[in-house]
Design a protein around this motif. Structure first.
Motif, PDB file in Angstrom:
ATOM      1  N   ILE A  61       0.846  -1.196   0.000  1.00 10.80           N
ATOM      2  CA  ILE A  61       0.000   0.000   0.000  1.00 10.80           C
ATOM      3  C   ILE A  61       0.880   1.245   0.000  1.00 10.80           C
ATOM      4  O   ILE A  61       2.029   1.228   0.441  1.00 10.80           O
ATOM      5  CB  ILE A  61      -0.978   0.061   1.198  1.00 10.80           C
TER       6      ILE A  61
ATOM      7  N   SER B  70      -0.119   5.548   0.360  1.00  9.84           N
ATOM      8  CA  SER B  70      -0.551   6.454   1.430  1.00  9.84           C
ATOM      9  C   SER B  70      -1.988   6.196   1.854  1.00  9.84           C
ATOM     10  O   SER B  70      -2.573   7.012   2.544  1.00  9.84           O
ATOM     11  CB  SER B  70      -0.432   7.899   0.951  1.00  9.84           C
TER      12      SER B  70
ATOM     13  N   TRP C 263      -4.671   6.515   0.247  1.00 13.73           N
ATOM     14  CA  TRP C 263      -5.571   7.587  -0.193  1.00 13.73           C
ATOM     15  C   TRP C 263      -6.712   7.057  -1.060  1.00 13.73           C
ATOM     16  O   TRP C 263      -7.630   7.800  -1.354  1.00 13.73           O
ATOM     17  CB  TRP C 263      -4.782   8.646  -0.967  1.00 13.73           C
TER      18      TRP C 263
ATOM     19  N   SER D  99       9.434   2.894  -4.842  1.00 16.72           N
ATOM     20  CA  SER D  99       7.972   3.001  -4.967  1.00 16.72           C
ATOM     21  C   SER D  99       7.273   3.806  -3.878  1.00 16.72           C
ATOM     22  O   SER D  99       6.185   4.332  -4.085  1.00 16.72           O
ATOM     23  CB  SER D  99       7.373   1.604  -5.004  1.00 16.72           C
TER      24      SER D  99
ATOM     25  N   ALA E 277      -4.753  16.558  -7.667  1.00 18.08           N
ATOM     26  CA  ALA E 277      -5.012  17.886  -7.101  1.00 18.08           C
ATOM     27  C   ALA E 277      -4.156  18.163  -5.869  1.00 18.08           C
ATOM     28  O   ALA E 277      -3.981  19.301  -5.466  1.00 18.08           O
ATOM     29  CB  ALA E 277      -6.480  18.013  -6.748  1.00 18.08           C
TER      30      ALA E 277
ATOM     31  N   THR F 102       1.752   8.044  -3.065  1.00 15.84           N
ATOM     32  CA  THR F 102       3.058   7.533  -3.468  1.00 15.84           C
ATOM     33  C   THR F 102       3.050   7.354  -4.985  1.00 15.84           C
ATOM     34  O   THR F 102       1.984   7.226  -5.593  1.00 15.84           O
ATOM     35  CB  THR F 102       3.349   6.165  -2.818  1.00 15.84           C
TER      36      THR F 102
ATOM     37  N   GLY G  13       1.434   4.051  -5.818  1.00 12.66           N
ATOM     38  CA  GLY G  13      -0.015   4.119  -5.598  1.00 12.66           C
ATOM     39  C   GLY G  13      -0.700   4.884  -6.714  1.00 12.66           C
ATOM     40  O   GLY G  13      -1.778   4.511  -7.176  1.00 12.66           O
TER      41      GLY G  13
ATOM     42  N   THR H 162      -3.547   3.003  -9.737  1.00 11.82           N
ATOM     43  CA  THR H 162      -4.965   3.286  -9.992  1.00 11.82           C
ATOM     44  C   THR H 162      -5.135   4.240 -11.177  1.00 11.82           C
ATOM     45  O   THR H 162      -6.223   4.341 -11.723  1.00 11.82           O
ATOM     46  CB  THR H 162      -5.656   3.921  -8.768  1.00 11.82           C
TER      47      THR H 162
ATOM     48  N   VAL I 254      -3.802   7.821 -11.340  1.00 10.39           N
ATOM     49  CA  VAL I 254      -4.128   9.169 -10.832  1.00 10.39           C
ATOM     50  C   VAL I 254      -3.967  10.254 -11.914  1.00 10.39           C
ATOM     51  O   VAL I 254      -2.993  10.273 -12.662  1.00 10.39           O
ATOM     52  CB  VAL I 254      -3.254   9.490  -9.597  1.00 10.39           C
ATOM     53  N   HIS I 255      -4.916  11.152 -11.940  1.00  9.59           N
ATOM     54  CA  HIS I 255      -4.956  12.208 -12.957  1.00  9.59           C
ATOM     55  C   HIS I 255      -5.172  13.564 -12.304  1.00  9.59           C
ATOM     56  O   HIS I 255      -5.682  13.656 -11.181  1.00  9.59           O
ATOM     57  CB  HIS I 255      -6.140  11.956 -13.892  1.00  9.59           C
TER      58      HIS I 255
ATOM     59  N   ALA J  94      -3.179  18.312   0.820  1.00  9.11           N
ATOM     60  CA  ALA J  94      -4.635  18.169   0.905  1.00  9.11           C
ATOM     61  C   ALA J  94      -5.142  18.847   2.179  1.00  9.11           C
ATOM     62  O   ALA J  94      -4.492  18.789   3.215  1.00  9.11           O
ATOM     63  CB  ALA J  94      -5.005  16.697   0.921  1.00  9.11           C
TER      64      ALA J  94
END
Ligand SMILES: Cc1cc2nc3c(=O)[nH]c(=O)nc-3n(C[C@H](O)[C@H](O)[C@H](O)COP(=O)(O)OP(=O)(O)OC[C@H]3O[C@@H](n4cnc5c(N)ncnc54)[C@H](O)[C@@H]3O)c2cc1C
Lengths: 112, 531
Positions: B68, B70, B72, B117, B140, B145, B148, B152, B154-155, B371
């Motif tokens: 895993i 962070s 998130w 990683s 955003a 990480t 991570g 998935t 992330v964008h 965040a």
């Protein structure tokens, strides 16, 4: 009478524990992480707490409160918190003792 | 020697408390200290050996193992009931030097870096900035990480740069406990590193486009990502401005992504006809009378050292802004009401999105900063072709008005990814997302699973092809969902997984999320031949 006593006790308790805190944080450093289940601003941070009574030596002169467990040798966040009780202690002991609670988070190792 | 602390636990949760989930063992590996006298490569290799030992232990105990970052992700993608490995302390970083670039490579050596990683986006940005470099895009905010993020997909809303996985050019994968299970993988068509360099940390080198693309968005299930080779670019500045614009105009821009005649009218800047680096739209689905949406325009400008003298420190400004990530905006709106959740929803019907007309200029890492909210939250995020953006938004907002939940919408835009299971699969994907706070059963609202089922159904029934962000909330058990979203790419992905991981290893690197989505099911023998 009983009610007055309770009210006074509550008021005293609130005054003694009422506190202020100051938080300092670097904006561009990377905090030491921890998988904790907090949901306050320290979620995901490896927070260390010092809850102690410090002597006058630390608040005056050339003495430092040493933090030796930051492997990176650097601090990311420091929260200094004092209570009315702590200030009172300071007054009663004529400035010789001060109760403080300090929270800090180190900068992560290998991140600099 | 790297060492691992093994904690017995009974449960684990995500950052935004989307669980809790059952857990047996929580593993945290720390590397040999930098004062050990070992070189960084020796420490890196030593960590790989430790990870392989942990994988062997999972295998011997017939248990599953999952890395895993962070935590998130809000879906259960990061969870595994047996052994979860916390990667945060694996954060070594390596620049790539001239002689280390593959002779057939078109990459410039000073743009490439190998990151272990567990490096977080914030950490990577700091490291790059000190070398005059920047990531091309991030989400955003910056706490995820690198592994991570790519797992998935992330964008941000960087229209022409794609997602985080799209600037990854090499991967160091650990697919099992044996020496030959330490692999360096990159595209055959775009090699990056020499064999000699890759042999510093990997035993086997594979150059294969299909395999690379499948592993890229690997959902944590293609093995343990130990290192990620990233292509950076020279530092640049971003000029950010948020304003309320007419709904019609905002949607027209979303559907066409044609900014050639549009003038955002930004004070002290002429950006008429300029395609923004980033375009994002914020929508309150409950107030149908409001004629305006919040629109965030960000333009890329040349970097110069003294930008803070001209524009001020970006970080304090960022803290004052409310249009940061979507959840933060929702919290800022909701905290004004500080009432029960049904009341908040009711008040949203008559509230308008806040005004925020200030310019900030900063580096990528300063604009997409920390965040602001750590409490309980949910997020549902659907990808559609941008030409369907307004139609999808209208349908999803209608579902939301009929089945109210405490959240608001945003739309972001991302270029297509080559990754086999990237949700940014359309030429330009519009991510229509709703973020908000969690509610309780006694709030008498629809459940999150039923709500997300309705969103899936409305897009299906209206023939709008869609995908779902792997790290966000959805009814992931919706029958046939993954095949509906990815078609034949599902078989492609599974086939590569079967090639890369032995059957016992496929089981070790599976979790309930993979089971629910049927991605852990092996291909039937005949299907295997057809793909
Ligand atoms: C505050 C907040 C803001 C967000 N903003 C955005 C945004 O702007 N854009 C966006 O797209 N998403 C966003 N998300 C979603 C989040 O960024 C993604 O879900 C991301 O994948 C989380 O990364 P992580 O490091 O926390 O990984 P985790 O959530 O811990 O794990 C994600 C996946 O990666 C796998 N993984 C992690 N490390 C490894 C490894 N070493 N080897 C193999 N697999 C691994 C895990 O097994 C899991 O499958 C946001 C989430 C939050 C909480």
């Amino acid at each position: 009478m009983q009610l007055i006593k309770i009210t006074l006790f509550l008021a005293l308790f609130l005054i003694m524990t009422s506190c202020y805190s100051v938080r300092l944080q670097v904006s561009n450093g990377v905090w030491d992480p921890a998988d904790n289940e907090r949901n306050d601003p320290y979620a995901g941070y490896n927070v260390q707490t010092i809850d102690t009574i410090i002597s006058r030596k630390i608040t005056t002169g050339k003495h430092y409160f040493n933090i030796s467990n930051c492997e990176s040798g650097a601090l990311h966040t420091v929260e200094y918190r004092t209570t009315f009780g702590g200030l009172l202690l300071n007054g009663i002991t004529l400035g010789r003792k001060k109760k403080v609670k300090i929270k800090y988070v180190c900068i992560m190792e290998n991140s600099m | 020697m790297a060492n691992t602390k093994i904690d017995n636990r009974t449960w684990w949760d995500t950052l935004h408390k989307n669980g809790p989930f059952d857990l047996k063992l929580f593993l945290t590996t720390k590397m040999e200290k930098s004062s050990s006298g070992l070189s960084d490569f020796e420490r890196y290799k030593d960590a790989a050996i430790e990870i392989q030992r942990l994988i062997q232990l999972a295998l011997d105990s017939n248990e599953r193992f999952r890395a895993i970052g962070s935590k998130w992700s809000m879906s259960s993608i990061a969870h595994c009931k047996d052994r979860m490995h916390y990667n945060a302390f694996l954060n070594l970083k390596f620049p790539i030097f001239e002689g280390e670039i593959h002779p057939a490579s078109s990459y410039e050596h000073n743009n490439l870096f190998l990151f272990q990683s567990g490096n977080r986006i914030k950490d990577i940005s700091r490291f790059l900035e000190r070398r005059g470099k920047s990531l091309k895009t991030t989400g955003a905010s910056n706490g995820q990480t690198i592994a991570g993020c790519i797992s998935t997909g992330v964008h941000g809303s960087t229209i022409d740069s794609g997602s985080v996985q799209d600037y990854v050019v090499g991967l160091n994968m650990i697919t099992g406990p044996n020496p030959e299970d330490n692999i360096y993988l990159e595209r055959e068509s775009r090699p990056a590193l020499t064999d000699t360099y890759a042999k510093n940390f990997a035993t086997v080198i594979i150059r294969d486009d299909d395999m690379f693309n499948a592993v890229l968005v690997g959902l944590g299930s293609m093995g343990f990502i130990h290192g990620v080779v990233v292509e950076s670019e020279n530092l640049f500045l971003l000029r950010r401005y948020v304003k309320k614009i007419n709904k019609k105009e905002a949607l027209q821009l979303a559907n066409t992504l044609d900014f050639s005649t549009y003038d955002p009218k930004i004070p002290d800047g002429n950006f008429k006809g300029v395609r923004p680096f980033h375009y994002k739209v914020f929508i309150n689905p409950y107030n149908t009378n409001e004629t305006k949406y919040g629109a965030e325009f960000i333009y890329k400008i040349k970097y110069y050292d003294n930008y803070k003298l001209d524009f001020g420190e970006p970080i304090p400004f960022q803290k004052e802004f409310v249009y940061l990530d979507l959840i933060y905006l929702f919290i800022k709106i909701a905290e004004k009401f500080s009432k029960s959740i049904p009341t908040i929803i009711n008040l949203l019907k008559s509230s308008i999105l806040p005004k925020e007309e200030k310019t900030t200029v900063g580096k990528l890492s300063e604009i997409f900063w920390d965040a602001g909210y750590q409490g309980k939250a949910f997020a549902c995020s659907f990808g559609v072709d941008h030409t369907n953006a307004s139609k999808a938004l209208e349908l999803m907002a209608k579902v939301t008005r009929e089945n109210p939940v405490p959240g608001i919408f945003a739309m972001r835009f991302v270029k297509s990814s080559e990754a086999t299971l990237a949700f940014s699969k359309f030429p330009f994907t519009c991510m229509v997302e709703i973020d908000g706070i969690q509610w309780k059963d006694n709030d008498n609202l629809i459940s999150l699973t039923d709500y997300s089922t309705k969103l899936i159904e409305v897009l299906k029934n209206n023939n709008i092809p869609f995908t779902i962000h792997w790290g966000k909330n959805a009814n992931w058990k919706f029958p046939g969902l993954i095949n509906h979203m990815y078609g034949k790419n599902v078989k492609k992905w599974k086939k590569i997984r079967a090639k890369l991981l032995s059957i016992p290893m496929q089981e070790v690197f599976s979790n309930s999320f993979l089971d629910s989505t049927k991605l852990s099911e092996p291909l039937a023998i005949d299907e295997d031949l057809i793909v």
